[in-house]
Motif scaffolding. Structure first.
Motif, PDB file in Angstrom:
ATOM      1  N   VAL A 234     -49.882  13.109 -12.418  1.00  0.00           N
ATOM      2  CA  VAL A 234     -48.482  12.835 -12.120  1.00  0.00           C
ATOM      3  C   VAL A 234     -47.797  14.109 -11.622  1.00  0.00           C
ATOM      4  O   VAL A 234     -47.958  15.183 -12.203  1.00  0.00           O
ATOM      5  CB  VAL A 234     -47.757  12.291 -13.360  1.00  0.00           C
ATOM      6  CG1 VAL A 234     -46.249  12.219 -13.122  1.00  0.00           C
ATOM      7  CG2 VAL A 234     -48.285  10.910 -13.716  1.00  0.00           C
ATOM      8  N   GLY A 235     -47.045  13.972 -10.528  1.00  0.00           N
ATOM      9  CA  GLY A 235     -46.360  15.115  -9.936  1.00  0.00           C
ATOM     10  C   GLY A 235     -47.117  15.753  -8.787  1.00  0.00           C
ATOM     11  O   GLY A 235     -46.574  16.599  -8.066  1.00  0.00           O
ATOM     12  N   ARG A 237     -48.689  16.490  -5.244  1.00  0.00           N
ATOM     13  CA  ARG A 237     -48.268  16.222  -3.866  1.00  0.00           C
ATOM     14  C   ARG A 237     -49.425  16.391  -2.887  1.00  0.00           C
ATOM     15  O   ARG A 237     -49.617  15.567  -1.999  1.00  0.00           O
ATOM     16  CB  ARG A 237     -47.118  17.151  -3.481  1.00  0.00           C
ATOM     17  CG  ARG A 237     -46.723  17.062  -2.014  1.00  0.00           C
ATOM     18  CD  ARG A 237     -45.668  18.100  -1.651  1.00  0.00           C
ATOM     19  NE  ARG A 237     -45.413  18.125  -0.213  1.00  0.00           N
ATOM     20  CZ  ARG A 237     -44.605  18.990   0.382  1.00  0.00           C
ATOM     21  NH1 ARG A 237     -43.968  19.907  -0.340  1.00  0.00           N
ATOM     22  NH2 ARG A 237     -44.440  18.954   1.691  1.00  0.00           N
ATOM     23  N   PHE A 253     -45.090  11.812  -3.882  1.00  0.00           N
ATOM     24  CA  PHE A 253     -45.707  12.449  -5.038  1.00  0.00           C
ATOM     25  C   PHE A 253     -46.377  11.378  -5.899  1.00  0.00           C
ATOM     26  O   PHE A 253     -45.974  10.205  -5.874  1.00  0.00           O
ATOM     27  CB  PHE A 253     -44.653  13.188  -5.866  1.00  0.00           C
ATOM     28  CG  PHE A 253     -44.011  14.340  -5.153  1.00  0.00           C
ATOM     29  CD1 PHE A 253     -44.408  15.637  -5.418  1.00  0.00           C
ATOM     30  CD2 PHE A 253     -43.014  14.129  -4.201  1.00  0.00           C
ATOM     31  CE1 PHE A 253     -43.809  16.706  -4.760  1.00  0.00           C
ATOM     32  CE2 PHE A 253     -42.412  15.183  -3.536  1.00  0.00           C
ATOM     33  CZ  PHE A 253     -42.818  16.476  -3.814  1.00  0.00           C
ATOM     34  N   LEU A 255     -46.803   9.264  -8.929  1.00  0.00           N
ATOM     35  CA  LEU A 255     -45.913   8.823 -10.002  1.00  0.00           C
ATOM     36  C   LEU A 255     -46.670   8.239 -11.175  1.00  0.00           C
ATOM     37  O   LEU A 255     -46.204   8.287 -12.312  1.00  0.00           O
ATOM     38  CB  LEU A 255     -44.920   7.771  -9.478  1.00  0.00           C
ATOM     39  CG  LEU A 255     -44.077   8.151  -8.253  1.00  0.00           C
ATOM     40  CD1 LEU A 255     -43.153   7.002  -7.895  1.00  0.00           C
ATOM     41  CD2 LEU A 255     -43.271   9.415  -8.525  1.00  0.00           C
ATOM     42  N   GLU A 256     -47.842   7.685 -10.905  1.00  0.00           N
ATOM     43  CA  GLU A 256     -48.576   6.988 -11.956  1.00  0.00           C
ATOM     44  C   GLU A 256     -50.028   6.834 -11.536  1.00  0.00           C
ATOM     45  O   GLU A 256     -50.336   6.698 -10.354  1.00  0.00           O
ATOM     46  CB  GLU A 256     -47.950   5.606 -12.190  1.00  0.00           C
ATOM     47  CG  GLU A 256     -48.536   4.817 -13.342  1.00  0.00           C
ATOM     48  CD  GLU A 256     -47.928   3.425 -13.454  1.00  0.00           C
ATOM     49  OE1 GLU A 256     -48.463   2.616 -14.229  1.00  0.00           O
ATOM     50  OE2 GLU A 256     -46.918   3.152 -12.759  1.00  0.00           O
ATOM     51  N   LYS A 269     -39.819  12.194  -4.569  1.00  0.00           N
ATOM     52  CA  LYS A 269     -39.755  13.231  -5.595  1.00  0.00           C
ATOM     53  C   LYS A 269     -38.780  12.877  -6.706  1.00  0.00           C
ATOM     54  O   LYS A 269     -39.051  13.134  -7.891  1.00  0.00           O
ATOM     55  CB  LYS A 269     -39.366  14.567  -4.958  1.00  0.00           C
ATOM     56  CG  LYS A 269     -39.361  15.734  -5.926  1.00  0.00           C
ATOM     57  CD  LYS A 269     -39.043  17.042  -5.213  1.00  0.00           C
ATOM     58  CE  LYS A 269     -39.095  18.218  -6.192  1.00  0.00           C
ATOM     59  NZ  LYS A 269     -38.800  19.501  -5.507  1.00  0.00           N
ATOM     60  N   LEU A 272     -39.807  11.155  -9.921  1.00  0.00           N
ATOM     61  CA  LEU A 272     -40.503  11.891 -10.984  1.00  0.00           C
ATOM     62  C   LEU A 272     -39.573  12.221 -12.147  1.00  0.00           C
ATOM     63  O   LEU A 272     -40.031  12.624 -13.214  1.00  0.00           O
ATOM     64  CB  LEU A 272     -41.093  13.193 -10.430  1.00  0.00           C
ATOM     65  CG  LEU A 272     -42.302  13.047  -9.500  1.00  0.00           C
ATOM     66  CD1 LEU A 272     -42.603  14.391  -8.842  1.00  0.00           C
ATOM     67  CD2 LEU A 272     -43.512  12.548 -10.270  1.00  0.00           C
ATOM     68  N   ASP A 273     -38.279  12.073 -11.940  1.00  0.00           N
ATOM     69  CA  ASP A 273     -37.332  12.336 -13.022  1.00  0.00           C
ATOM     70  C   ASP A 273     -37.468  11.272 -14.102  1.00  0.00           C
ATOM     71  O   ASP A 273     -37.447  10.067 -13.817  1.00  0.00           O
ATOM     72  CB  ASP A 273     -35.903  12.345 -12.479  1.00  0.00           C
ATOM     73  CG  ASP A 273     -35.589  13.586 -11.672  1.00  0.00           C
ATOM     74  OD1 ASP A 273     -36.357  14.566 -11.785  1.00  0.00           O
ATOM     75  OD2 ASP A 273     -34.590  13.582 -10.930  1.00  0.00           O
ATOM     76  N   ASN A 344     -38.998  16.321 -15.600  1.00  0.00           N
ATOM     77  CA  ASN A 344     -39.617  16.130 -14.294  1.00  0.00           C
ATOM     78  C   ASN A 344     -41.132  16.100 -14.383  1.00  0.00           C
ATOM     79  O   ASN A 344     -41.742  16.982 -14.984  1.00  0.00           O
ATOM     80  CB  ASN A 344     -39.183  17.243 -13.328  1.00  0.00           C
ATOM     81  CG  ASN A 344     -39.680  17.000 -11.914  1.00  0.00           C
ATOM     82  OD1 ASN A 344     -40.671  17.574 -11.491  1.00  0.00           O
ATOM     83  ND2 ASN A 344     -38.989  16.131 -11.188  1.00  0.00           N
ATOM     84  N   GLY A 345     -41.733  15.077 -13.785  1.00  0.00           N
ATOM     85  CA  GLY A 345     -43.185  15.017 -13.663  1.00  0.00           C
ATOM     86  C   GLY A 345     -43.921  14.902 -14.968  1.00  0.00           C
ATOM     87  O   GLY A 345     -44.943  15.555 -15.177  1.00  0.00           O
ATOM     88  N   SER A 371     -38.709   5.985 -15.892  1.00  0.00           N
ATOM     89  CA  SER A 371     -38.182   6.700 -14.738  1.00  0.00           C
ATOM     90  C   SER A 371     -36.665   6.613 -14.707  1.00  0.00           C
ATOM     91  O   SER A 371     -36.071   5.574 -15.002  1.00  0.00           O
ATOM     92  CB  SER A 371     -38.756   6.120 -13.438  1.00  0.00           C
ATOM     93  OG  SER A 371     -38.165   6.751 -12.314  1.00  0.00           O
TER      94      SER A 371
END
Length: 384
Positions: A234-235, A237, A253, A255-256, A269, A272-273, A344-345, A371
């Motif tokens: 996760v996170g 790129r 990015f 995510l899962e 992006k 990812l928060d 994040n991430g 998320s």
């Protein structure tokens, strides 16, 4: 005694404090890579010899205890299983939880020792009623309380951290040099100790296998393919090699990771928060909160060197217990943490450590995340 400078100085300080000290090096792996000079872990043959030289210099007995079978079962196999399940494990946390402060401590107590002392930078504080608490080290830059967040109240009773009040690593190295330790200028260990060449992707491919799958958007549309979901976190790129650009032209990015369908989910992006994390595998470091079912203010840290984030935490009943193969029986409750500003991430499998001030209150292995920017078709959680 890992063979590094921190545990060397910790042992010397324990002797000077009047304790009867025995040096123990843990043989954790029999894999050839850990025997090679230049391996980047912390438990090589060279490390054991460095530890013995320090023990001889201090004048304490020295032993090598073989925990390789338990290390493989509790740390290495767990690492593979977690990645296979699409989670992102922290092997250093598992090693502290199941080897250094479980297997080692159990054997030490059985042999009549009072405590295990290590070179970790953290402090233990005893309150007015004799309860022990785990606290951050004196210096933020070297604080290692995060990786010790898995310790329980009983384990803290038998733990010592002689370096906790030391202002800097430079001071530890200077002290080691003054004591004549050959490890005074030895580089710190890094990377995963059982993957000495640092090629985690290749190491996992040999054990998990690589099977082609889809890279998809959160709405299910296919935007690419991959050669093995286990190689994504996760996170991430880079390395996505997507065949279709995003409508807004911005990078995507990870995510899962979905191991059952062998799919990697990507998105913007901002997706990812994370607004909430939760885990059923939680423990308290020392006394538990008197009423954990009532929301309380705290700080949460999700990586060893991440900044803590103000949050609210609460223990709630699970709607459906989360089964986790190879772990303790799934709890019927989970620790739910809501950061005041998005994290994040964050990935399932990571460890969230909860602090109140400098005190480590407890931790959980993250089972699900929510998320802060859910897609229209998203469920609100990603349960691994």
């Amino acid at each position: 005694m890992s063979g590094g400078v921190d545990s060397a100085v910790a042992a010397a300080r324990a002797v000077e404090a009047g304790h009867d000290v025995v040096g123990v090096h843990l043989a954790l792996s029999r894999m050839p890579g850990t025997l090679r000079t230049g391996a980047r872990g912390c438990c090589t043959i060279e490390d054991s010899m460095d530890a013995q030289r320090v023990a001889n210099k201090i004048g304490i007995p020295y032993y090598v205890w073989d925990f390789s079978e338990r290390f493989k079962a509790d740390v290495v196999d767990d690492f593979v299983a977690e990645y296979t399940a699409g989670r992102t494990p922290n092997p250093c946390m598992r090693c502290n939880e199941r080897i250094k402060f479980a297997a080692l401590l159990e054997k030490a107590v059985d042999l009549g020792f009072d405590a295990v002392a290590t070179g970790h930078y953290a402090n233990i504080v005893t309150d007015s009623e004799g309860n022990r608490e785990l606290h951050r080290a004196a210096t933020w830059a070297k604080d290692q309380s995060y990786v010790l967040g898995v310790l329980t109240s009983e384990q803290l009773k038998h733990s010592m951290f002689p370096l906790g009040a030391t202002p800097s690593k430079a001071e530890v190295r200077a002290e080691a040099a003054e004591r004549g330790f050959s490890v005074a200028k030895k580089r710190d260990s890094h990377d995963i100790c059982f993957i000495p060449d640092g090629d985690t992707k290749g190491w996992l491919a040999e054990r998990v296998g690589a099977e082609k799958g889809q890279v998809i958007e959160r709405d299910g549309s296919v935007v690419g393919s991959h050669d093995g979901a286990h190689s994504f976190t996760v996170g991430q790129r880079r390395g996505l090699h997507l065949g279709m650009p995003a409508p807004d032209g911005k990078p995507r990015f990870v995510l899962e990771v979905r191991p059952i369908s062998n799919q990697v989910v990507v998105g913007p992006k901002e997706a990812l928060d994370i607004s909430e994390i939760a885990g059923a595998r939680f423990t308290w470091a020392g006394l538990a909160p008197e009423h954990p079912e009532v929301a309380f203010e705290c700080e949460v840290q999700i990586r060893a060197h991440a900044d803590p984030v103000a949050a609210t935490a609460i223990v709630r009943p699970l709607d459906v217990p989360v089964p986790v193969e190879g772990q303790r029986p799934a709890s019927d409750h989970e620790l739910v943490i809501t950061p005041h500003s998005p994290l994040n991430g964050v990935a399932p499998g990571q460890t969230a450590v909860v602090y109140i001030g400098t005190r480590v209150l407890g931790q959980c292995t993250i089972d699900r995340t929510v998320s802060a920017v859910p897609a229209v078709s998203d469920s609100t959680s990603a349960v691994a």
